[in-house]
Scaffold this active site. Structure first.
Site, PDB file in Angstrom:
ATOM      1  N   ALA A   1      17.068 139.633  63.114  1.00  0.00           N
ATOM      2  CA  ALA A   1      16.973 141.004  63.707  1.00  0.00           C
ATOM      3  C   ALA A   1      16.303 141.993  64.735  1.00  0.00           C
ATOM      4  CB  ALA A   1      17.675 142.637  62.443  1.00  0.00           C
ATOM      5  N   LYS A   2      14.969 141.130  64.089  1.00  0.00           N
ATOM      6  CA  LYS A   2      13.936 141.657  65.399  1.00  0.00           C
ATOM      7  C   LYS A   2      13.968 143.145  65.351  1.00  0.00           C
ATOM      8  CE  LYS A   2      14.085 137.441  67.290  1.00  0.00           C
ATOM      9  NZ  LYS A   2      15.495 136.615  68.032  1.00  0.00           N
ATOM     10  N   ARG A   3      13.330 143.914  64.373  1.00  0.00           N
ATOM     11  CA  ARG A   3      13.808 144.855  64.367  1.00  0.00           C
ATOM     12  C   ARG A   3      12.383 145.816  64.525  1.00  0.00           C
ATOM     13  NH1 ARG A   3      18.978 144.645  64.293  1.00  0.00           N
ATOM     14  NH2 ARG A   3      19.297 145.219  63.034  1.00  0.00           N
TER      15      ARG A   3
END
Length: 279
Positions: A96-98
């Site tokens: 999700a590369k938050r």
């Protein structure tokens, strides 16, 4: 008490082979499978992949965006896929590369790393480019719930170089700084720390970087992006034993035949295992 992610990952890699299969149901791949680009197609795709490989690969990595684009019904499919993959024995890395600050980062962490969350995953990909310290809520949540993080450090996309290869005032590159932060997080953890880096398998010789961070290295780029299992030792050197190579289209293009998906994943896992053993 839940075992740390690094411990569980080391065991899964040793028992099942060091392979991560990406679950990337983008529109063109759904079409290749003869599926409609809708929630029903998404659910059929995800269920097929999970049933085919989750009982034999170390890691599955669903790309959250391809589920989120269908709204709440797509997220419901993602929740089910994560739960079923973990029930079959695979570790799930949510891609999700938050990345954010303060209470917002804490909310992202709670969404994916709190054991009671519907989308709880064994690990989460995160972006540190608001400053590594901005990840502290996710680091703390991961430690509390036995989860892990994969921090973007040296990614394979060409655009990443303008940030990750930039040199700080102290002469150290930004990507190298992220690796050093992760080494500090993992200090003293055995057999493997829970805080890993994303490092592209297509980057060539990385001997100028200290990749021995005491944690795993998630390595995209095997298969469709051009890297092969045989390339891994030349890229990662002595750190190759802790590399988790990600293959997405290289496996997924064999669907919707579950047997073909399974055979492709097993072939990649064996080739990776052989490449690592040769070091």
């Amino acid at each position: 008490m839940t075992e740390p992610f690094g411990t569980r990952l080391r065991r899964a890699m040793d028992e099942r082979g060091p392979l991560c299969v990406g679950v990337d149901p983008h529109a063109s791949l759904l079409a290749e499978w003869g599926l409609d680009d809708d929630v029903a197609g998404l659910e059929r795709f995800s269920r097929t992949v999970v049933e085919a490989v989750a009982d034999r690969v170390a890691v599955l990595k669903p790309q959250s965006a391809f589920f989120e684009r269908f709204g709440s019904r797509g997220v419901a499919v993602l929740e089910k896929s994560v739960a079923e993959a973990r029930a079959a024995g695979a570790l799930v890395v949510m891609d999700a590369k938050r990345g954010d600050i303060g209470s917002t980062m804490a909310a992202y962490a709670e969404s994916f790393l709190h054991r009671d969350a519907p989308l709880f995953s064994d690990a989460l990909t995160v972006s540190p480019y608001l400053g590594y310290g901005s990840l502290k809520p996710a680091v703390d949540m991961a430690r509390e719930h036995g989860a892990g993080l994969f921090v973007l450090a040296l990614t394979s996309n060409p655009e990443g170089a303008e940030v990750q290869h930039a040199v700080r005032g102290d002469g150290r590159g930004v990507g190298a700084t992220m690796l050093a932060h992760l080494a500090a997080e993992n200090a003293g953890e055995e057999p493997l720390g829970s805080f890993g880096a994303v490092v592209g398998a297509t980057l060539g010789d990385l001997s100028s970087y200290d990749l021995e961070i005491g944690g795993p290295l998630l390595a995209p780029g095997i298969g469709a992006q051009g890297a092969t299992p045989a390339d891994l030792p030349g890229v990662f050197g002595r750190a190759v034993r802790n590399v988790v190579p990600n293959v997405s289209r290289g496996v997924l293009r064999h669907g919707p035949d579950a047997g073909a998906l399974r055979a492709s994943a097993e072939r990649f896992a064996e080739e990776i295992r052989a490449a690592v053993a040769a070091v």
